[in-house]
Design a protein around this motif. Structure first.
Motif: not given
Length: 343
Positions: A126-130, A279-284, A289-294, A317-322
């Motif tokens: 079930g990985s991104m590339g499948g 796509r897989d690398r961008l998603w990873s 860069r994004v916390t589970r809590e946010s 996306l803004e959070s990941a960019e910061r």
């Protein structure tokens, strides 16, 4: 224990041993590639210039169609013709171990002991590339090892049947005589990807009716081709019809090569694989860069209708960019559109 990374000389030595027919080295390389352990990309990079020689055959269809038995007979027929055969059997993932649930040697024991055959079970993780990326990479290792025919058997459920078309040069859809199979195949989209159709277990009643139903369904295909898609009868358990099946596979290979379609399919497959990897690398990178809590706070805001999905995506996306550029000034928070705006 996680395997350590490999040095450049170790990778070169491993690939050289694979080319020389070292089955232990081959199994080691495939394990690293499948599990994406350190050194796996270096192995794939070293193998890639040696690929492009094998004919990759996908075998897919609903559960219970006898795909494993048919693949076993197919491998035996190819071996009788002097070909070397690698089999990638894509199994469901065990919820406990993450490994292949059914196991290749349980189903293909008749091929044990033949040095010209190598069988590998892969789990659908079930990985991104499948299936499309994972299987293609394992097939690359087999290709570099010199196997002339690579048989890819899919689990027969979900999206994997459609993904196999991106992995194989030729795709066979296996059905059985029982009523309703042809209709289910059409619903699943299998009619669009099949280059050959096999009605297996043809010693049962209803085989001829199934052939007629499949041929009728093929008339409704949205994509037309000069290749006359064959619908074959086999009874793999007793070996009936397998020789003719191999003949038609080889005819399809010659047809594709003669028209330049083989190169086109492989180019499209590499293009799709490139997209999947990016796509897989961008998603990873994004997830790191994004916390589970946010993320969960935004899900709660959507659930309570305080924020639309589009605005939540912008915030994430803004959070990941910061996080990626901590010195960049924060951007203004977007304002949620009115509730009557379509999101």
């Amino acid at each position: 224990m996680t395997p350590s990374s490999l040095s450049t000389s170790e990778v070169s030595d491993l690939v050289a041993r694979i080319e020389q027919g070292d089955r232990v080295a081959l199994a080691r390389a495939i394990s690293r590639v499948e599990n994406e352990t350190p050194g796996s990309i270096a192995i794939l990079d070293a193998c890639f210039p040696r690929t492009g020689r094998a004919f990759r055959i996908g075998v897919t269809g609903p559960p219970g169609a006898g795909k494993s038995t048919l693949v076993t007979r197919l491998a035996q027929e190819y071996r009788s013709r002097g070909e070397t055969v690698a089999i990638v059997a894509v199994d469901p993932t065990s919820p406990f171990t993450g490994g292949a649930l059914l196991g290749d040697r349980v189903r293909m024991g008749e091929l044990a002991g033949d040095d010209g055959v190598f069988i590998r079970s892969m789990a659908t993780r079930g990985s991104m590339g499948g299936l499309a990326v994972q299987t293609a990479q394992v097939c690359d290792v087999f290709d570099a090892a010199g196997f002339s025919r690579i048989l890819i058997e899919t689990v027969g459920v979900g999206q994997s049947e459609l993904e196999v078309a991106q992995t194989a040069d030729s795709t066979t859809v296996v059905l059985v005589p029982e009523s309703g199979d042809a209709v289910q195949a059409m619903k699943a989209g299998l009619m669009e990807i099949g280059d050959l159709f096999v009605v297996n277990k043809a010693d049962r009643d209803g085989a001829d009716r199934a052939v007629f139903a499949i041929r009728s369904a093929l008339e409704l295909r949205s994509i037309r081709s000069e290749w006359n898609v064959p619908v074959l009868l086999t009874a793999a358990s007793i070996g009936r019809g397998v020789s003719e099946y191999v003949e038609r596979l080889e005819e399809h290979l010659a047809f594709l090569a003669g028209r330049g379609d083989l190169e086109r399919r492989r180019r499209e497959r590499l293009s799709q694989r490139l997209d999947d990897l990016v796509r897989d690398r961008l998603w990873s990178g994004f997830r790191s860069r994004v916390t589970r809590e946010s993320r969960e706070s935004l899900v709660v805001a959507m659930l309570e209708r305080r924020m639309t999905p589009h605005v939540a995506a912008d915030r994430l996306l803004e959070s990941a960019e910061r996080a990626a550029s901590p010195t960049a000034p924060p951007t203004a928070s977007p304002t949620a559109p009115p509730r009557d705006a379509e999101t």
